[in-house]
Design an enzyme around this catalytic site. Structure first.
Site, PDB file in Angstrom:
ATOM      1  N   CYS A 181       4.465  22.617  -7.848  1.00 23.67           N
ATOM      2  CA  CYS A 181       5.628  22.873  -8.706  1.00 23.67           C
ATOM      3  C   CYS A 181       5.319  23.961  -9.734  1.00 23.67           C
ATOM      4  O   CYS A 181       5.645  23.830 -10.922  1.00 23.67           O
ATOM      5  CB  CYS A 181       6.068  21.594  -9.402  1.00 23.67           C
ATOM      6  N   ALA A 182       4.678  25.022  -9.290  1.00 23.26           N
ATOM      7  CA  ALA A 182       4.285  26.104 -10.193  1.00 23.26           C
ATOM      8  C   ALA A 182       5.505  26.811 -10.776  1.00 23.26           C
ATOM      9  O   ALA A 182       6.600  26.791 -10.198  1.00 23.26           O
ATOM     10  CB  ALA A 182       3.406  27.110  -9.457  1.00 23.26           C
ATOM     11  N   LEU A 232      -0.156  27.043  -5.263  1.00 22.33           N
ATOM     12  CA  LEU A 232      -1.202  26.269  -5.925  1.00 22.33           C
ATOM     13  C   LEU A 232      -2.241  27.205  -6.541  1.00 22.33           C
ATOM     14  O   LEU A 232      -2.279  28.398  -6.228  1.00 22.33           O
ATOM     15  CB  LEU A 232      -1.884  25.344  -4.910  1.00 22.33           C
ATOM     16  N   LYS A 271      -1.082  34.741  -4.390  1.00 17.91           N
ATOM     17  CA  LYS A 271      -2.331  35.454  -4.536  1.00 17.91           C
ATOM     18  C   LYS A 271      -3.161  34.805  -5.634  1.00 17.91           C
ATOM     19  O   LYS A 271      -2.591  34.166  -6.534  1.00 17.91           O
ATOM     20  CB  LYS A 271      -2.062  36.939  -4.796  1.00 17.91           C
ATOM     21  N   TYR A 331       0.281  44.108 -23.013  1.00 19.65           N
ATOM     22  CA  TYR A 331       0.952  44.108 -21.709  1.00 19.65           C
ATOM     23  C   TYR A 331       1.015  45.502 -21.081  1.00 19.65           C
ATOM     24  O   TYR A 331       1.455  46.463 -21.707  1.00 19.65           O
ATOM     25  CB  TYR A 331       2.377  43.553 -21.835  1.00 19.65           C
TER      26      TYR A 331
END
Length: 329
Positions: free
Chosen positions: A13-14, A76, A99, A239
């Site tokens: 459930c990322a 995951l 990835k 960023y």
């Protein structure tokens, strides 16, 4: 004749799954039926299933072994990819995996061989490959707008809060900036310079408390050519999400090359002796685009060998970078 619908499930459930990939799958009703979502935490599985009107599965095996799916998306942590992508492939399921594909070159080779043996799709979820801005930049480059290419520079980094619970800081889960942020500029270097690259120099800076790398960079060079790439990445960084292609007659730059979200109007900055031109592009949905690519590979697996080659080459370069950096420690 109606096109085949692929039954797909999600294990984990990322955040990237819930924000982007699950909504994209549900939108592609001609290609996919999203069967369910699995979590080792029953409450999480139920929460996600209710949110997206899906069947909840408690435990990853319960979904993989349900007999209800043809393919699986795996968001995951990297350290779990070999185990669960491997189980999925052994069950005859096509796999789209976040990835980095695994935590070593040897693990990726093993997964690739499993996929090859069964003629299954195994693809790493670098969705930026399928954003229209990359195709437009590639076309401009091949059209000679900046002359002959001399080098590529790419950076991807972002600040993270120092939360030890963040999986990016957890060594046992495959954390670290290289597997996470560094994978992107390594991947895009291959798009423009080809797969036949070597890591000539590399640097990784470590957080010795969490035992993970937090920022770094590398110099990649063509083995049979003169072109090279300078890349940088990190967590402890202001960023950046950029690419610069420097040629004999100008430069091409883009500031959101990896993470242009749906609805975003990307910009390409072209600089030549004629001046600086900002080219505003139309939005695109690279999450849908990579899912369409995944679907086409399942339906017509003629391009599987190219994906296998990309999988292994990406893992080889990550390992080369890591080894080069460790030599300095």
């Amino acid at each position: 004749m109606k096109a085949k619908t692929i039954n797909i499930g999600v294990i984990g459930c990322a955040d990237i799954a819930e924000r982007f990939v699950i909504p994209a799958i549900k939108n592609l009703t001609d290609q996919y039926k999203l069967v369910g979502v699995a979590s080792r935490d029953q409450a999480k599985a139920l929460q996600s299933a209710v949110k997206f009107s899906l069947q909840p599965y408690c435990g990853y095996n319960s979904l993989l072994e349900s007999g209800q799916i043809d393919a699986v998306y795996i968001p995951l942590p990297s350290a779990l990819h070999q185990e669960w992508a491997g189980k999925a492939l052994k069950l005859g399921l096509h796999v789209l995996v976040e990835k980095s594909l695994a935590c070593s070159y040897k693990e990726v080779q093993w997964l690739n061989q499993l996929a090859k043996n069964e003629g299954l799709v195994l693809i790493e979820n670098f969705q930026f490959r399928f954003h229209s801005q990359l195709a437009i930049i590639s076309k401009m480059l091949s059209g000679g707008v900046i002359g002959e290419l001399r080098c590529l520079r790419s950076s991807f980094g972002f600040p993270l809060s120092p939360d030890p619970g963040n999986i990016r800081y957890q060594k046992n889960l495959g954390g670290g900036a290289l597997f996470d942020a560094g994978a992107y500029p390594i991947k895009i270097a291959q798009h423009f310079l080809g797969l036949n690259l070597s890591v000539e120099a590399a640097n990784l800076t470590f957080d010795h408390i969490n035992e993970v790398d937090i920022w770094g960079g590398a110099y990649l060079k063509q083995n049979n050519g003169k072109l090279f790439a300078e890349i940088a990445f990190g967590f402890d960084n202001y960023y950046q999400c950029s690419i610069e292609l420097w040629g004999s007659k100008g430069t091409l730059c883009a500031k959101r090359i990896f993470t242009a979200p749906p609805g975003h109007f990307p910009e390409i900055i072209l600089e030549t002796v004629k001046g600086i031109e900002t080219i505003r592009l139309q939005p695109d949905h690279h999450f849908k685009n990579i899912l369409r690519h995944f679907y086409q590979l399942i339906i017509n697996p003629k391009s599987l060998e190219e994906e296998y080659r990309q999988n292994e080459n990406q893992a080889r370069l990550i390992e080369e970078l890591r080894i080069k950096a460790y030599e300095k420690q």
